[in-house]
Design a protein around this motif. Structure first.
Motif, PDB file in Angstrom:
ATOM      1  N   ILE A   1       0.752  -1.153   0.050  1.00  0.00           N
ATOM      2  CA  ILE A   1       0.006  -0.011  -0.015  1.00  0.00           C
ATOM      3  C   ILE A   1       0.794   1.380   0.042  1.00  0.00           C
ATOM      4  O   ILE A   1       0.568   2.167  -0.713  1.00  0.00           O
ATOM      5  N   SER A   2       1.865   1.291   1.039  1.00  0.00           N
ATOM      6  CA  SER A   2       2.804   2.448   1.153  1.00  0.00           C
ATOM      7  C   SER A   2       3.741   2.800  -0.010  1.00  0.00           C
ATOM      8  O   SER A   2       4.183   3.741  -0.393  1.00  0.00           O
ATOM      9  N   LYS A   3       4.105   1.495  -0.366  1.00  0.00           N
ATOM     10  CA  LYS A   3       5.256   1.597  -1.625  1.00  0.00           C
ATOM     11  C   LYS A   3       6.477   2.123  -1.153  1.00  0.00           C
ATOM     12  O   LYS A   3       7.080   2.181   0.094  1.00  0.00           O
ATOM     13  N   TYR A   4       6.973   3.359  -1.745  1.00  0.00           N
ATOM     14  CA  TYR A   4       8.006   4.208  -1.581  1.00  0.00           C
ATOM     15  C   TYR A   4       7.555   5.354  -0.496  1.00  0.00           C
ATOM     16  O   TYR A   4       6.868   6.160  -0.914  1.00  0.00           O
ATOM     17  N   SER A   5       7.867   5.238   0.685  1.00  0.00           N
ATOM     18  CA  SER A   5       7.037   6.090   2.030  1.00  0.00           C
ATOM     19  C   SER A   5       8.030   5.962   3.255  1.00  0.00           C
ATOM     20  O   SER A   5       8.598   4.864   3.646  1.00  0.00           O
ATOM     21  N   ILE A   6       7.898   6.748   4.048  1.00  0.00           N
ATOM     22  CA  ILE A   6       8.488   6.768   5.366  1.00  0.00           C
ATOM     23  C   ILE A   6       7.741   5.612   6.136  1.00  0.00           C
ATOM     24  O   ILE A   6       8.402   4.898   6.996  1.00  0.00           O
ATOM     25  N   ILE A   7       6.529   5.341   5.899  1.00  0.00           N
ATOM     26  CA  ILE A   7       5.832   4.383   6.276  1.00  0.00           C
ATOM     27  C   ILE A   7       6.522   2.755   6.233  1.00  0.00           C
ATOM     28  O   ILE A   7       6.552   2.052   6.910  1.00  0.00           O
ATOM     29  N   THR A   8       7.051   2.765   4.918  1.00  0.00           N
ATOM     30  CA  THR A   8       7.779   1.419   4.529  1.00  0.00           C
ATOM     31  C   THR A   8       8.810   1.326   5.274  1.00  0.00           C
ATOM     32  O   THR A   8       9.204   0.258   5.777  1.00  0.00           O
ATOM     33  N   LEU A   9       9.752   2.455   5.525  1.00  0.00           N
ATOM     34  CA  LEU A   9      10.843   2.381   6.396  1.00  0.00           C
ATOM     35  C   LEU A   9      10.560   2.047   7.713  1.00  0.00           C
ATOM     36  O   LEU A   9      11.260   1.103   8.402  1.00  0.00           O
ATOM     37  N   LEU A  10       9.567   2.696   8.251  1.00  0.00           N
ATOM     38  CA  LEU A  10       9.064   2.284   9.724  1.00  0.00           C
ATOM     39  C   LEU A  10       8.777   0.772   9.903  1.00  0.00           C
ATOM     40  O   LEU A  10       9.413   0.440  10.806  1.00  0.00           O
ATOM     41  N   VAL A  11       8.065   0.422   9.095  1.00  0.00           N
ATOM     42  CA  VAL A  11       7.667  -0.988   9.168  1.00  0.00           C
ATOM     43  C   VAL A  11       8.665  -1.956   9.068  1.00  0.00           C
ATOM     44  O   VAL A  11       8.780  -2.904   9.743  1.00  0.00           O
TER      45      VAL A  11
ATOM     46  N   TYR B   1       3.553  -7.591  20.183  1.00  0.00           N
ATOM     47  CA  TYR B   1       3.390  -6.196  20.097  1.00  0.00           C
ATOM     48  C   TYR B   1       3.851  -5.484  18.791  1.00  0.00           C
ATOM     49  O   TYR B   1       3.262  -4.550  18.472  1.00  0.00           O
ATOM     50  N   ILE B   2       4.639  -6.278  18.256  1.00  0.00           N
ATOM     51  CA  ILE B   2       5.047  -5.781  16.857  1.00  0.00           C
ATOM     52  C   ILE B   2       3.774  -5.713  15.864  1.00  0.00           C
ATOM     53  O   ILE B   2       3.572  -5.028  15.271  1.00  0.00           O
ATOM     54  N   PHE B   3       3.071  -6.880  16.056  1.00  0.00           N
ATOM     55  CA  PHE B   3       1.759  -7.070  15.406  1.00  0.00           C
ATOM     56  C   PHE B   3       0.815  -6.189  15.427  1.00  0.00           C
ATOM     57  O   PHE B   3       0.321  -5.449  14.624  1.00  0.00           O
ATOM     58  N   ILE B   4       0.567  -5.440  16.852  1.00  0.00           N
ATOM     59  CA  ILE B   4       0.025  -4.669  17.013  1.00  0.00           C
ATOM     60  C   ILE B   4       0.241  -3.132  16.397  1.00  0.00           C
ATOM     61  O   ILE B   4      -0.496  -2.457  15.884  1.00  0.00           O
ATOM     62  N   TYR B   5       1.564  -2.929  16.436  1.00  0.00           N
ATOM     63  CA  TYR B   5       2.042  -2.071  15.873  1.00  0.00           C
ATOM     64  C   TYR B   5       1.964  -1.868  14.338  1.00  0.00           C
ATOM     65  O   TYR B   5       1.676  -0.980  13.720  1.00  0.00           O
ATOM     66  N   ASN B   6       2.033  -3.137  13.631  1.00  0.00           N
ATOM     67  CA  ASN B   6       1.869  -3.048  12.288  1.00  0.00           C
ATOM     68  C   ASN B   6       0.218  -2.757  12.262  1.00  0.00           C
ATOM     69  O   ASN B   6      -0.193  -2.120  11.077  1.00  0.00           O
ATOM     70  N   VAL B   7      -0.643  -3.300  12.906  1.00  0.00           N
ATOM     71  CA  VAL B   7      -2.097  -3.003  12.619  1.00  0.00           C
ATOM     72  C   VAL B   7      -2.281  -1.761  12.779  1.00  0.00           C
ATOM     73  O   VAL B   7      -2.907  -1.059  12.033  1.00  0.00           O
ATOM     74  N   ILE B   8      -1.670  -0.685  13.533  1.00  0.00           N
ATOM     75  CA  ILE B   8      -1.958   0.779  13.581  1.00  0.00           C
ATOM     76  C   ILE B   8      -1.278   1.431  12.660  1.00  0.00           C
ATOM     77  O   ILE B   8      -2.089   2.351  12.031  1.00  0.00           O
ATOM     78  N   VAL B   9      -0.300   0.900  12.160  1.00  0.00           N
ATOM     79  CA  VAL B   9       0.354   1.693  10.778  1.00  0.00           C
ATOM     80  C   VAL B   9      -0.565   1.326   9.875  1.00  0.00           C
ATOM     81  O   VAL B   9      -0.640   2.069   9.002  1.00  0.00           O
TER      82      VAL B   9
END
Length: 424
Positions: free
Chosen positions: A48-58, A96-104
């Motif tokens: 979904i995010s492709k090239y984005s800060i979100i990609t880097l974060l996850v 906890y990583i899964f929770i993080y990913n759901v929020i992202v």
């Protein structure tokens, strides 16, 4: 059509969440089903995010699972994690990583972050050549102040800065971001980037150098509208492997005084820093299981650092040092978890994205620099805490931006005076 895609993504993630919860079992060492579900969720966010800060974060956040998983299965990783001083709570790390990913995912799928990110990145804040020259000089000077020795990577002298303070490398990063809009067509800016990267790497500063490279690559692929496909993924993955090998090689030389390229390549998935952060994440979970919640002590310390001469409670590192050997650093979920448990993780991650969304609502020089700082500092944020960005956003950016504005105003006034004299 976009709403249909969003609904499909929501439906997929709801199914993943239901299965994840139904198979949750802390009695087994690694819940393979949950690991697969988290991987599917991670892939969905990236698509979904492709090239984005979100990609880097996850990607960077989820990478802490890799050394722990390798350690569990092979007994080999790096440093304190490899010593097995604390049992690896892998399923809880994954939870906890899964929770993080759901929020992202929710922020990615139901906000305008991606759209506004591209819009802001494509803003062209050009500077006069005099301003560019001054900022380039400052970037190089601050680099020397941060690392005043000749190129070398001796650990003992690495953090001895020329002037008081320990944030001079942060000033360098902000200077580079101010110059970023001019990097494609200004040779001086390009040379400055090369010199700073060389100086940082030759002094063993891998995290800031890697952040500069990641930020620069992300900026260029967004403004050039590079297509997100299999070929581009392979190309950037190959580049990542080469860079990762180089950075590990530099780290091995810094620590051991000797290294080999083959050994460095083999160490990619147990990269020393990621192994240390994985260890920190694990012991923060162990702390949360065995001790009482801190009820905001780490958060109060974090906020106290923003105000000069104000002391707060003990920091994350100081607290953990009382119970565990500590290599330094702070994983992005560890402090909130120790403070308030799952509620702390959910709250802090949402606050992070509220900040990102707020910055992206306007297109001006401050928001451009503030947002790019988040990108350039993404490794430090995830591995060392949010303090790096907070102080820079509040103090460094306005200071340097005020200086740039003043220089530009003086130049315009002089140009206006020259033009007036010519006309009369």
């Amino acid at each position: 059509m976009q709403l249909i895609h969003r609904f499909k993504n929501d439906f997929l993630v709801i199914i993943l969440m239901l299965i994840f919860i139904s198979v949750y079992n802390t009695n087994i060492q690694v819940n393979i089903i949950q690991l697969v579900l988290n991987t599917i969720l991670l892939a969905t966010i990236i698509l979904i995010s492709k090239y984005s800060i979100i990609t880097l974060l996850v990607i960077i956040s989820n990478s802490v699972l890799v050394p722990a998983l390798i350690q569990l299965n092979t007994g080999k990783s790096y440093g304190l994690l490899q010593m097995n001083l604390v049992p690896i709570h892998f399923n809880q790390m994954l939870f906890y990583i899964f929770i993080y990913n759901v929020i992202v995912f929710l922020w990615t799928n139901h906000s305008n972050i991606l759209k506004n990110e591209k819009k802001l990145m494509k803003q062209n804040f050009n500077l006069s050549q005099l301003t560019i020259t001054i900022i380039c000089m400052l970037a190089i000077i601050f680099s020397i102040v941060a690392f005043p020795t000749l190129p070398g990577i001796e650990q003992s002298i690495r953090f001895k800065m020329l002037l008081p303070g320990n944030a001079w490398n942060h000033f360098v990063v902000v200077c580079l971001i101010i110059l970023l809009s001019n990097i494609r067509n200004n040779r001086m800016v390009q040379i400055t980037y090369i010199l700073v990267l060389f100086w940082f790497l030759s002094h063993g500063e891998r995290v800031d150098a890697a952040g500069i490279i990641l930020g620069l690559v992300l900026y260029l692929v967004i403004i050039k509208d590079v297509k997100f496909n299999i070929l581009s993924i392979i190309k950037y993955l190959a580049g990542f492997i080469i860079l990762a090998t180089l950075f590990i090689y530099i780290g091995n030389i810094r620590i051991n005084g000797d290294a080999s390229i083959v050994q460095s390549f083999n160490s990619i998935f147990t990269f020393s820093t990621i192994s240390d952060i994985s260890y920190l994440y694990n012991i923060s979970i162990d702390f949360f299981d065995k001790q009482t919640m801190l009820h905001g002590d780490i958060t109060r310390w974090f906020l106290a650092q923003v105000v000069p001469l104000v002391n707060g409670p003990m920091s994350f590192t100081e607290i953990l040092k009382q119970f565990y050997p500590n290599p330094g650093g702070e994983f992005i979920l560890s402090g909130p978890l120790m403070d308030f448990g799952v509620l702390g993780v959910i709250t802090m991650v949402n606050i992070d994205f509220i900040v990102i969304k707020t910055i992206l609502t306007k297109n001006n020089r401050y928001t451009f620099i503030a947002y790019l700082l988040l990108v350039f500092a993404v490794l430090r944020i995830i591995w060392y805490g949010r303090m790096y960005v907070l102080t820079a956003e509040i103090y460094f950016i306005p200071l340097l931006l005020a200086m740039v504005t003043l220089i530009e105003a003086v130049i315009k006034r002089k140009e206006g005076g020259v033009k007036w004299r010519k006309e009369f």
